[in-house]
Scaffold this motif. Structure first.
Motif, PDB file in Angstrom:
ATOM      1  N   PHE A   1       0.821  -1.206   0.000  1.00  0.00           N
ATOM      2  CA  PHE A   1       0.000   0.000   0.000  1.00  0.00           C
ATOM      3  C   PHE A   1       0.859   1.262   0.000  1.00  0.00           C
ATOM      4  CE2 PHE A   1      -2.600  -3.225   2.084  1.00  0.00           C
ATOM      5  CZ  PHE A   1      -3.843  -3.044   1.506  1.00  0.00           C
ATOM      6  N   ASP A   2       0.489   2.187  -0.867  1.00  0.00           N
ATOM      7  CA  ASP A   2       0.956   3.568  -0.740  1.00  0.00           C
ATOM      8  C   ASP A   2       0.265   4.173   0.494  1.00  0.00           C
ATOM      9  OD1 ASP A   2       1.809   6.289  -1.607  1.00  0.00           O
ATOM     10  OD2 ASP A   2      -0.342   6.530  -1.999  1.00  0.00           O
ATOM     11  N   ILE A   3       0.773   5.266   1.011  1.00  0.00           N
ATOM     12  CA  ILE A   3       0.162   5.860   2.211  1.00  0.00           C
ATOM     13  C   ILE A   3      -0.760   7.036   1.859  1.00  0.00           C
ATOM     14  CG2 ILE A   3       0.621   7.113   4.355  1.00  0.00           C
ATOM     15  CD1 ILE A   3       3.051   5.404   4.810  1.00  0.00           C
ATOM     16  N   ASP A   4      -0.161   8.144   1.395  1.00  0.00           N
ATOM     17  CA  ASP A   4      -0.943   9.376   1.219  1.00  0.00           C
ATOM     18  C   ASP A   4      -1.888   9.274   0.026  1.00  0.00           C
ATOM     19  OD1 ASP A   4       0.357  11.311   3.243  1.00  0.00           O
ATOM     20  OD2 ASP A   4       2.068  10.440   2.189  1.00  0.00           O
ATOM     21  N   GLY A   5      -3.155   9.520   0.278  1.00  0.00           N
ATOM     22  CA  GLY A   5      -4.142   9.457  -0.794  1.00  0.00           C
ATOM     23  C   GLY A   5      -4.657   8.060  -1.045  1.00  0.00           C
ATOM     24  N   THR A   6      -4.016   7.081  -0.419  1.00  0.00           N
ATOM     25  CA  THR A   6      -4.421   5.685  -0.582  1.00  0.00           C
ATOM     26  C   THR A   6      -4.978   5.135   0.725  1.00  0.00           C
ATOM     27  OG1 THR A   6      -2.743   5.363  -2.286  1.00  0.00           O
ATOM     28  CG2 THR A   6      -3.628   3.366  -1.223  1.00  0.00           C
ATOM     29  N   LEU A   7      -4.205   5.260   1.801  1.00  0.00           N
ATOM     30  CA  LEU A   7      -4.663   4.811   3.120  1.00  0.00           C
ATOM     31  C   LEU A   7      -5.211   5.971   3.942  1.00  0.00           C
ATOM     32  CD1 LEU A   7      -1.862   2.321   4.278  1.00  0.00           C
ATOM     33  CD2 LEU A   7      -4.096   1.780   3.264  1.00  0.00           C
TER      34      LEU A   7
ATOM     35  N   GLY B   1      -2.117   2.206  -5.136  1.00  0.00           N
ATOM     36  CA  GLY B   1      -1.710   3.597  -4.980  1.00  0.00           C
ATOM     37  C   GLY B   1      -2.633   4.562  -5.694  1.00  0.00           C
ATOM     38  N   ASP B   2      -2.387   5.845  -5.485  1.00  0.00           N
ATOM     39  CA  ASP B   2      -3.312   6.873  -5.977  1.00  0.00           C
ATOM     40  C   ASP B   2      -2.733   7.728  -7.097  1.00  0.00           C
ATOM     41  OD1 ASP B   2      -1.535   8.063  -3.980  1.00  0.00           O
ATOM     42  OD2 ASP B   2      -2.732   9.877  -4.282  1.00  0.00           O
ATOM     43  N   THR B   3      -1.557   7.381  -7.610  1.00  0.00           N
ATOM     44  CA  THR B   3      -0.970   8.209  -8.671  1.00  0.00           C
ATOM     45  C   THR B   3      -0.466   7.315  -9.819  1.00  0.00           C
ATOM     46  OG1 THR B   3       1.324   8.118  -7.894  1.00  0.00           O
ATOM     47  CG2 THR B   3      -0.095   9.804  -6.911  1.00  0.00           C
TER      48      THR B   3
END
Ligand SMILES: [Mg+2]
Length: 228
Positions: A8-14, A174-176
């Motif tokens: 998992f990515d952190i920012d924008g994902t979790l 992820g979000d990007t």
């Protein structure tokens, strides 16, 4: 038992850090380098902190690499100070999704993030995640480019489990577009979420295997049916 690794990515994902990363970066950059350059307009999306420092300071990877231990010590201290001022929130479905996968013996849950290894647990805890849910991590102080992080995480997951895990049994969430690209570079499954910093169109153009509006949609993709 075939093991699957979900990174998992952190920012924008979790979670949504509401700017704590930029604020802590500003303080650490001012302390160590005497300038935060164009940090106010810098886009962190998909980048690693190592890469961010290279970009803002116009410095080589080698130079930033030499400063990284001091930078980590500084940003850790500043982020701990700032944690009381910023409210961090888990994104919808994220806590339940990670917990459901973490509790499965056939899954390893991990982190691939641009955040440093010392700020990662501060952000996770601030948003209600137990850092212990993520025994495998590859972080933004370990590579200037995100594509180099998933192979590190995979190697650690194999060591952690004592089992070989194949690339095709790895999922990166992820979000990007950069999250999608780093999954593709490994030969892993790319799952993109629209809860973060990229538009649906930009994510679609990166051609993820799956594009989700809510991270809870990951569970059926993993063959896990119920939320905890
Ligand atoms: Mg992100």
């Amino acid at each position: 038992m075939t093991l699957q690794l979900v990174l998992f990515d952190i920012d924008g994902t979790l979670l949504d850090g509401h700017g704590i990363g930029r604020a802590a970066t500003r303080r650490a950059m001012l302390e160590l380098f005497g300038t935060a350059g164009n940090l106010d307009t810098h886009s962190f999306a998909g980048k690693t902190d190592w890469g961010t420092l290279c970009e803002i300071l116009g410095a080589s990877e080698e130079t930033i690499g030499r400063h990284m231990p001091a930078y980590e010590a500084s940003i850790e201290r500043h982020m701990r100070d700032l944690a009381a001022e910023f409210e961090l929130f888990p994104l919808p479905g994220a806590l339940e999704t990670v917990q459901a996968l973490h509790e499965r013996p056939d899954f390893i849950t991990g982190i691939v993030t641009g955040n440093t290894s010392v700020t990662t647990p501060i952000k996770l805890e601030g948003a209600g995640f137990d850092p212990a849910w993520f025994p495998v991590r590859a972080c933004g102080n370990e590579a200037a480019h995100r594509n180099n992080l998933p192979p590190i995480a995979l190697e650690r997951a194999c060591a952690h489990s004592g089992q070989a895990i194949a690339q095709q049994d790895v999922t990166v969430v992820g979000d990007t577009p950069a999250d999608v690209a780093c999954a593709q570079a490994l030969g892993a499954r790319a799952v993109a979420v629209t809860t973060g910093f990229s538009s649906r169109e930009a994510l679609q153009a990166a051609r993820p295997d799956h594009l989700l509006d809510n991270i809870a949609g990951l569970l059926p993709l993993c063959g896990v049916n119920s939320l905890v």
